[in-house]
Design an enzyme around this catalytic site. Sequence first.
Site, PDB file in Angstrom:
ATOM      1  N   ASP A 176       0.743  -1.409   0.004  1.00 33.67           N
ATOM      2  CA  ASP A 176       0.028   0.041  -0.078  1.00 33.67           C
ATOM      3  C   ASP A 176       0.775   1.168  -0.042  1.00 33.67           C
ATOM      4  O   ASP A 176       2.059   1.250   0.437  1.00 33.67           O
ATOM      5  CB  ASP A 176      -1.050   0.082   1.250  1.00 33.67           C
ATOM      6  CG  ASP A 176      -0.662   0.378   2.398  1.00 33.67           C
ATOM      7  OD1 ASP A 176       0.760   0.583   2.801  1.00 33.67           O
ATOM      8  OD2 ASP A 176      -1.362   0.296   3.593  1.00 33.67           O
ATOM      9  N   ILE A 177       0.200   2.332  -0.297  1.00 32.65           N
ATOM     10  CA  ILE A 177       0.988   3.580  -0.555  1.00 32.65           C
ATOM     11  C   ILE A 177       1.163   4.224   0.918  1.00 32.65           C
ATOM     12  O   ILE A 177       0.340   4.425   1.898  1.00 32.65           O
ATOM     13  CB  ILE A 177       0.201   4.583  -1.411  1.00 32.65           C
ATOM     14  CG1 ILE A 177      -0.370   3.985  -2.595  1.00 32.65           C
ATOM     15  CG2 ILE A 177       0.722   5.971  -1.439  1.00 32.65           C
ATOM     16  CD1 ILE A 177      -0.985   4.839  -3.513  1.00 32.65           C
ATOM     17  N   ASN A 184      -3.739  13.022   0.430  1.00 30.38           N
ATOM     18  CA  ASN A 184      -4.988  13.506   0.228  1.00 30.38           C
ATOM     19  C   ASN A 184      -5.307  15.032   0.779  1.00 30.38           C
ATOM     20  O   ASN A 184      -5.862  15.915   0.478  1.00 30.38           O
ATOM     21  CB  ASN A 184      -6.078  12.525   0.660  1.00 30.38           C
ATOM     22  CG  ASN A 184      -6.371  11.493  -0.300  1.00 30.38           C
ATOM     23  OD1 ASN A 184      -6.199  11.926  -1.591  1.00 30.38           O
ATOM     24  ND2 ASN A 184      -6.750  10.474   0.268  1.00 30.38           N
ATOM     25  N   ASP A 193      -6.605  10.602  -5.992  1.00 35.59           N
ATOM     26  CA  ASP A 193      -7.083   9.519  -7.124  1.00 35.59           C
ATOM     27  C   ASP A 193      -6.048   9.501  -8.289  1.00 35.59           C
ATOM     28  O   ASP A 193      -5.938   8.628  -9.004  1.00 35.59           O
ATOM     29  CB  ASP A 193      -8.322  10.225  -7.676  1.00 35.59           C
ATOM     30  CG  ASP A 193      -9.602   9.923  -6.585  1.00 35.59           C
ATOM     31  OD1 ASP A 193      -9.394   9.042  -5.786  1.00 35.59           O
ATOM     32  OD2 ASP A 193     -10.734  10.644  -6.897  1.00 35.59           O
ATOM     33  N   GLU A 219      -5.933   2.412  -0.802  1.00 39.36           N
ATOM     34  CA  GLU A 219      -4.792   2.471  -1.309  1.00 39.36           C
ATOM     35  C   GLU A 219      -3.855   1.246  -1.319  1.00 39.36           C
ATOM     36  O   GLU A 219      -2.670   1.300  -1.479  1.00 39.36           O
ATOM     37  CB  GLU A 219      -3.830   3.529  -0.626  1.00 39.36           C
ATOM     38  CG  GLU A 219      -3.583   3.250   0.999  1.00 39.36           C
ATOM     39  CD  GLU A 219      -4.607   3.734   1.859  1.00 39.36           C
ATOM     40  OE1 GLU A 219      -4.293   3.819   3.101  1.00 39.36           O
ATOM     41  OE2 GLU A 219      -5.520   3.708   1.545  1.00 39.36           O
TER      42      GLU A 219
END
Length: 298
Positions: A176-177, A184, A193, A219
């Site tokens: 995952d990020i 965000n 996005d 994510e």
Amino acid sequence: MTGQDDKDLSELDLTQVSSFDEKVLGGESCLVQIHGPGLGRKFPLVDGELTIGRDSKNGIVVDLDTVSRRHAKVISRHGKSCVVDLKSTNGTYLNDTEVVEELPLRSGDYVKVGGSIFKFLSGGDIESLYHEEIYRLTIIDGLTQINNKRFLLEFLEREIGRSQRYGRALSLIFFDIDHFKMINDNYGHPAGDSVLRELALRIKQYVRKEECFARFGGEEFAIALPESGSENSRKFADKVRRLVADHPFEFESHKIPVTVSVGVADLTGQISEPTGLLKIADANLYKAKKAGRNQVVG
């Protein structure tokens, strides 16, 4: 594992929009919502203007904070349609190009409005195109256009059975990020996005057709590697990490640093279902986070 479950076909909201008469359209064109609330809804386009926004007075209402009250509109005339931004806060995008003036729509185009995405369909057999798109929604993630969680779980179940029958290797990369919430918060949800889409596009080209690359949720992403072997799987996991860390992510002239943490798991005789493999990969992902992020564990 924090991602939300992808919806089955039976759960999709396929309600027609009552304010438009499909018979008037003659099956020529429509918008299908492929990401965001109202997933799967079809909006027929007739001659005139159809506005999209958060306000209930719009022809298409999208109840998201990232969508302006009157965000965009689609103008249809004589069988042709175009999209126009209505000075929205977060902008309107056509196939990742910001709409700054009236842009024509072609069948298959994607229209991004805040945190929602619509696909424009036009052609002779619009019902056939629509049902093909609904099927795609059951296996493809609307935002990133890679496989979704449902497809991944079905793929893993099939490959676990095959691997155990023939004694073949199977590995899972789960990543995952890092600090995605900060992306965000600092750059806005449209930027988040954009990062998700660009990351998926970046990695997708390195995944072979017999493998499965999927957005697990939020994510989180996964890559299932049949017959890759433990050593090769870890090499590929580190390649994924480097592909992301070295890529110049950018949104509206803002350069966004992006890294991922990666967990890897191998199929063993004690694992009989996808959740077992996912649990190990997720635990290793957590260890990568605890160890400082932007690294591979497993």
